[in-house]
Design a protein around this motif. Structure first.
Motif, PDB file in Angstrom:
ATOM      1  N   UNK A 164      -9.147  -5.876  -0.712  1.00  0.00           N
ATOM      2  CA  UNK A 164      -7.776  -6.152  -0.273  1.00  0.00           C
ATOM      3  C   UNK A 164      -7.735  -7.360   0.655  1.00  0.00           C
ATOM      4  N   UNK A 165      -6.657  -8.087   0.575  1.00  0.00           N
ATOM      5  CA  UNK A 165      -6.373  -9.193   1.499  1.00  0.00           C
ATOM      6  C   UNK A 165      -4.932  -9.080   1.969  1.00  0.00           C
ATOM      7  N   UNK A 166      -4.649  -9.392   3.222  1.00  0.00           N
ATOM      8  CA  UNK A 166      -3.247  -9.446   3.638  1.00  0.00           C
ATOM      9  C   UNK A 166      -2.561 -10.623   2.965  1.00  0.00           C
ATOM     10  N   UNK A 167      -1.271 -10.508   2.728  1.00  0.00           N
ATOM     11  CA  UNK A 167      -0.526 -11.661   2.202  1.00  0.00           C
ATOM     12  C   UNK A 167      -0.551 -12.754   3.262  1.00  0.00           C
ATOM     13  N   UNK A 168      -1.028 -13.948   2.908  1.00  0.00           N
ATOM     14  CA  UNK A 168      -1.166 -14.996   3.937  1.00  0.00           C
ATOM     15  C   UNK A 168       0.187 -15.517   4.410  1.00  0.00           C
ATOM     16  N   UNK A 180      -9.975   2.653   6.652  1.00  0.00           N
ATOM     17  CA  UNK A 180      -9.434   2.292   7.957  1.00  0.00           C
ATOM     18  C   UNK A 180      -9.054   0.824   7.944  1.00  0.00           C
ATOM     19  N   UNK A 181      -8.218   0.420   8.891  1.00  0.00           N
ATOM     20  CA  UNK A 181      -7.818  -0.979   8.993  1.00  0.00           C
ATOM     21  C   UNK A 181      -6.615  -1.340   8.151  1.00  0.00           C
ATOM     22  N   UNK A 182      -6.115  -0.402   7.371  1.00  0.00           N
ATOM     23  CA  UNK A 182      -4.920  -0.622   6.544  1.00  0.00           C
ATOM     24  C   UNK A 182      -3.966   0.545   6.743  1.00  0.00           C
ATOM     25  N   UNK A 183      -2.671   0.296   6.464  1.00  0.00           N
ATOM     26  CA  UNK A 183      -1.662   1.333   6.638  1.00  0.00           C
ATOM     27  C   UNK A 183      -0.707   1.329   5.452  1.00  0.00           C
ATOM     28  N   UNK A 184      -0.117   2.467   5.170  1.00  0.00           N
ATOM     29  CA  UNK A 184       0.907   2.554   4.127  1.00  0.00           C
ATOM     30  C   UNK A 184       2.038   1.577   4.463  1.00  0.00           C
ATOM     31  N   UNK A 185       2.460   0.813   3.475  1.00  0.00           N
ATOM     32  CA  UNK A 185       3.516  -0.180   3.669  1.00  0.00           C
ATOM     33  C   UNK A 185       3.000  -1.590   3.873  1.00  0.00           C
ATOM     34  N   UNK A 186       1.699  -1.759   4.166  1.00  0.00           N
ATOM     35  CA  UNK A 186       1.141  -3.103   4.332  1.00  0.00           C
ATOM     36  C   UNK A 186       1.334  -3.916   3.048  1.00  0.00           C
ATOM     37  N   UNK A 187       1.727  -5.164   3.215  1.00  0.00           N
ATOM     38  CA  UNK A 187       1.850  -6.069   2.069  1.00  0.00           C
ATOM     39  C   UNK A 187       0.503  -6.758   1.851  1.00  0.00           C
ATOM     40  N   UNK A 188      -0.005  -6.640   0.636  1.00  0.00           N
ATOM     41  CA  UNK A 188      -1.364  -7.090   0.350  1.00  0.00           C
ATOM     42  C   UNK A 188      -1.425  -7.805  -0.997  1.00  0.00           C
ATOM     43  N   UNK A 189      -2.537  -8.501  -1.208  1.00  0.00           N
ATOM     44  CA  UNK A 189      -2.925  -8.912  -2.554  1.00  0.00           C
ATOM     45  C   UNK A 189      -4.363  -8.459  -2.738  1.00  0.00           C
ATOM     46  N   UNK A 190      -4.816  -8.371  -3.984  1.00  0.00           N
ATOM     47  CA  UNK A 190      -6.094  -7.713  -4.218  1.00  0.00           C
ATOM     48  C   UNK A 190      -6.816  -8.289  -5.419  1.00  0.00           C
ATOM     49  N   UNK A 191      -8.137  -8.312  -5.300  1.00  0.00           N
ATOM     50  CA  UNK A 191      -9.024  -8.646  -6.405  1.00  0.00           C
ATOM     51  C   UNK A 191      -9.345  -7.351  -7.146  1.00  0.00           C
ATOM     52  N   UNK A 238       0.845  -1.191   0.000  1.00  0.00           N
ATOM     53  CA  UNK A 238       0.000   0.000   0.000  1.00  0.00           C
ATOM     54  C   UNK A 238       0.884   1.247   0.000  1.00  0.00           C
ATOM     55  N   UNK A 239       0.634   2.145  -0.973  1.00  0.00           N
ATOM     56  CA  UNK A 239       1.417   3.375  -1.089  1.00  0.00           C
ATOM     57  C   UNK A 239       0.665   4.591  -0.580  1.00  0.00           C
ATOM     58  N   UNK A 240      -0.673   4.518  -0.598  1.00  0.00           N
ATOM     59  CA  UNK A 240      -1.473   5.683  -0.200  1.00  0.00           C
ATOM     60  C   UNK A 240      -2.879   5.223   0.164  1.00  0.00           C
TER      61      UNK A 240
END
Length: 326
Positions: free
Chosen positions: A105-109, A77-88, A69-71
């Motif tokens: 969004x989903x967190x990287x498992x 809410x519930x997410x922050x810049x820098x979080x590693x994610x995958x997305x539909x 996540x860059x911005x």
């Protein structure tokens, strides 16, 4: 930023790595710096001019991605810049950056690296929504997966086994069937040499399959109905075998069977968010425990998307083909 564009529909060479404007997140959205995306049949259809993005979606191909996540847009809410994610995604994965509704969004498992996480969102959401949320596959039932060695197929096998189903697959070579067996498939059918209707009936003592996941459409419609068990459910998710087929309604009535047909891309954001939430609840723990894993055939640099499309169209791959951003 750079993205794969399609100036004119056509063959794989129609995909052009070009400089395009940066996207900006709106209300309820996040901006993701893309690490990898994955190639899906829908991307091939879009390249050919047969499957345009839904209104408001990115014009670039790519229905899933992984990244950071860059911005954050307003109201997230519930997410922050820098979080590693995958997305539909509804589009835009073949790019260095993409805007995503936060609900997709989903967190990287745990146990999956950031690049390979790009292989998960589209296939897991497709399988979970069709096989479990709509068709209600249950422990002990027989589950027939067409195209067992595809990205969808390899995930469907694993999720079917994880809930205690007996899994049958079709594929076109011994190598592909062997890989399906490694993933847990119980009944292996080479569709080039065997009749899947007869094979499934024999393997189930004449009962048939309780749930069928079909990517072929018209070509398999009649035989799929023949293959269904009483109270069976046929979930159609593709049209590789055509769009118009003849349906024997008497056979469907006699079996008290049901047919559903869905696509994921054009669903409203609220429906996608509900599917993503269900996947996070039910599938992410299976990934963290190592019971399910992404199956990746190869990784290619994103500017070589044309080569990735050739691989998909030649159908020699097993699992997912990934595109890694520069």
């Amino acid at each position: 930023m750079h993205a794969i564009t399609i100036p004119e529909p056509g063959g794989p060479e129609a995909l052009v790595w070009d400089e395009v404007p940066d996207p900006a997140p709106g209300e309820g959205e996040v901006l993701v710096e893309v690490v990898a995306s994955a190639v899906n049949r829908a991307d091939v259809l879009q390249r050919q001019g047969f499957y345009n993005p839904p209104p408001g979606a990115s014009p670039y191909p790519g229905l899933e991605c992984s990244g950071r996540i860059a911005e954050l847009g307003p109201g997230v809410s519930g997410w922050a810049v820098g979080d590693e994610v995958c997305a539909l995604l509804s589009g835009g994965g073949y790019a260095e950056k993409v805007v995503v509704p936060a609900g997709q969004l989903l967190p990287v498992p745990e146990g999956v690296n950031l690049t390979q996480a790009a292989a998960l969102p589209e296939v897991v959401c497709t399988v979970w929504s069709n096989v479990f949320m709509i068709s209600h596959l249950r422990p002990g039932e027989t589950f027939l997966v067409h195209g067992g060695s595809s990205g969808i197929g390899t995930m469907a096998i694993q999720l079917g086994k994880a809930v205690g189903a007996k899994v049958a697959v079709t594929a076109g070579s011994k190598e592909k069937l062997d890989r399906c067996a490694e993933l847990g498939a119980d009944i292996l059918v080479n569709y080039k040499e065997q009749d899947f209707v007869a094979e499934v009936r024999e393997a189930t003592g004449g009962a048939g399959a309780d749930v069928i996941l079909d990517n072929m459409g018209a070509k398999y419609l009649d035989r799929n109905v023949q293959s269904l068990a009483v109270n069976g459910r046929l979930a159609i998710i593709g049209m590789q075998g055509g769009v118009k087929g003849e349906l024997n309604i008497a056979a469907l009535l006699n079996k008290r069977a049901a047919i559903s047909a869905t696509s994921l891309r054009a669903r409203p954001a609220t429906e996608k968010a509900a599917i993503v939430a269900a996947v996070r609840e039910h599938v992410w723990p299976l990934l963290a425990a190592g019971h399910v894993r992404p199956v990746v055939d190869r990784e290619l640099p994103m500017p070589q998307a044309a080569e990735a499309h050739r691989v998909l169209e030649e159908s020699g791959h097993i699992g997912k083909v990934l595109l890694v951003a520069p």
